[in-house]
Scaffold this active site. Structure first.
Site, PDB file in Angstrom:
ATOM      1  N   SER A  50       9.485  28.374  21.213  1.00 12.65           N
ATOM      2  CA  SER A  50       9.462  27.476  20.050  1.00 12.65           C
ATOM      3  C   SER A  50      10.154  28.074  18.825  1.00 12.65           C
ATOM      4  CB  SER A  50       8.049  27.012  19.721  1.00 12.65           C
ATOM      5  OG  SER A  50       7.335  27.997  19.036  1.00 12.65           O
ATOM      6  N   THR A  73       3.738  28.526  20.330  1.00 14.58           N
ATOM      7  CA  THR A  73       2.861  28.517  19.157  1.00 14.58           C
ATOM      8  C   THR A  73       3.600  28.821  17.850  1.00 14.58           C
ATOM      9  OG1 THR A  73       2.341  30.828  19.595  1.00 14.58           O
ATOM     10  CG2 THR A  73       0.810  29.180  20.466  1.00 14.58           C
ATOM     11  N   THR A 131       5.108  30.242  25.251  1.00 12.51           N
ATOM     12  CA  THR A 131       4.465  31.294  26.066  1.00 12.51           C
ATOM     13  C   THR A 131       3.735  30.703  27.257  1.00 12.51           C
ATOM     14  OG1 THR A 131       4.235  32.811  24.225  1.00 12.51           O
ATOM     15  CG2 THR A 131       2.635  33.056  25.990  1.00 12.51           C
TER      16      THR A 131
HETATM   17  N1  LIG Z   1       2.601  32.067  21.907  1.00 10.75           N
HETATM   18  C1  LIG Z   1       3.814  31.542  21.916  1.00 10.75           C
HETATM   19  O1  LIG Z   1       3.990  30.453  22.405  1.00 10.75           O
HETATM   20  C2  LIG Z   1       4.923  32.301  21.226  1.00 10.75           C
HETATM   21  C3  LIG Z   1       6.313  31.967  21.701  1.00 10.75           C
HETATM   22  N2  LIG Z   1       7.277  32.880  21.107  1.00 10.75           N
HETATM   23  C4  LIG Z   1       6.727  30.548  21.317  1.00 10.75           C
HETATM   24  O2  LIG Z   1       6.492  30.127  20.220  1.00 10.75           O
HETATM   25  O3  LIG Z   1       7.344  29.875  22.116  1.00 10.75           O
END
Ligand SMILES: NC(=O)C[C@H](N)C(=O)O
Length: 337
Positions: free
Chosen positions: A54, A85, A12
């Site tokens: 991710s 995350t 993100t």
């Molecule tokens: N807050 C984030 O980074 C979520 C995102 N979908 C990821 O894990 O790349």
């Protein structure tokens, strides 16, 4: 002046709104451009290694991140990795196993809101991560929402809020207040040694969550295709034997040379296979007990252990030996933030 390498991998933090929703799209230079002026205090170099959500993270990418740190190790005092995350806890744990004898800080961070949005948490998380990477400490850490968590203990517990990570079954390492890092227990020490890239990873590992009604035939499939299985059972850890008895098939798996780890769906306090009959019935010699490790650490640790050996006694020994603070034997005393 400390020299830090920023390695961006997507998530993100690097995302922009595309035709199909948020997707990683900005470069390392764009990310650095959003930071407040730091140039009098640190020398920050940056590079894009990959740009993935991710959810798409893979064991091969863990190895790429580790290899990059290994290649650049002597040129920098510390490393910051920006990461999505969703699987950040798996990557921080994987790096803790692959990068053995770390003598410098490797800090993994990300954000819940893209860095280009005004309400972002990315700038704070990144500045905090850079601060921690400048410390004279060793090992892999997750820095998120003013907290510093051991790389093997970070679990994403919220899907939307900015305080998304918790340190599970382990005290927080530190809390960050403005530019101050307050260590909560013993200040981590800087270790000596030579970095080793321990990169043999066997990704043929299955993660199985038990639920009332699960049938034993799933283990036939696992036996054919996998070298290890992590069973997320319930409570203190146990295997159902009423009606749909899973025990014979699990014993067959072990006899076929598949490593079997029992963990729990409870987030806190870990397993104790000796407490109940449902646990004792399965606690045979070669069952691997995960005790207070979390799933994000167990999965890469099992891949790492199976990458070294297929001898189940040795896999069990590797899994049950603490590495990078992933497992503790004595009573826990958790810091509550
Ligand atoms: N807050 C984030 O980074 C979520 C995102 N979908 C990821 O894990 O790349």
């Amino acid at each position: 002046m400390k020299k830090i390498l920023l390695i961006t991998t997507g998530g993100t933090i690097a995302s922009v709104e595309g035709k199909n929703g948020l997707t990683p799209g900005i470069s390392d230079k764009d990310i650095v451009g959003y930071l407040p002026d730091y140039k009098d205090e640190i020398l920050l170099h940056s590079m894009v290694l990959m740009n993935v959500d991710s959810t798409n993270m893979q064991p091969e990418y863990w190895l790429e991140i580790a290899q990059t740190i290994y290649n650049k190790y002597n040129q920098y005092d510390g490393f910051v990795i920006t990461h999505g995350t969703d699987t950040l806890g798996y990557t921080s744990a994987a790096l803790s196993y692959i990068l053995q004898n770390l003598t410098k800080p490797v800090v993994v961070t990300g954000s819940m809101v893209p860095i280009s949005y005004w309400e972002t948490d990315a700038r704070k998380n990144m500045m905090n991560a850079i601060r921690v990477a400048c410390e004279s400490i060793s090992g892999v850490y997750v820095v998120f929402d003013n907290k510093v968590i051991s790389g093997t203990r970070a679990v994403k517990v919220k899907s939307k809020s900015k305080n998304a990570f918790r340190s599970i079954n382990c005290p927080y390492m530190a809390r960050i207040d403005g530019s101050e890092i307050d260590y909560l227990g013993n200040t981590p020490v800087k270790l000596n040694g030579t970095l080793k890239l321990d990169s043999s990873i066997c990704s043929n590992v299955f993660l199985l969550k038990l639920y009332p009604g699960i049938t034993p035939d799933i283990f036939d499939y696992i036996k054919q295709s996998y070298r290890g299985v992590v069973i997320e059972s319930y409570g203190n850890g146990g295997i159902p034997f009423e009606k749909r008895n899973l025990l014979p098939k699990i014993n067959e798996l072990i006899d076929a040379g598949v490593a079997v780890v029992i963990t729990t769906q409870c987030l806190e306090e870990g397993t104790d296979l000796q407490k109940y009959e449902v646990g004792r019935k399965i606690s045979k010699k070669l069952i691997i007990s995960s005790r207070d490790m979390n799933t994000e650490a167990i999965v890469p640790k099992l891949m790492w252990a199976l990458g070294k050996t297929s001898n189940l006694e040795q896999v069990k020994k590797l899994m049950e030996t603490p590495v990078a603070n992933d497992l503790q034997n004595q009573e826990n005393n958790y810091a509550v933030l």
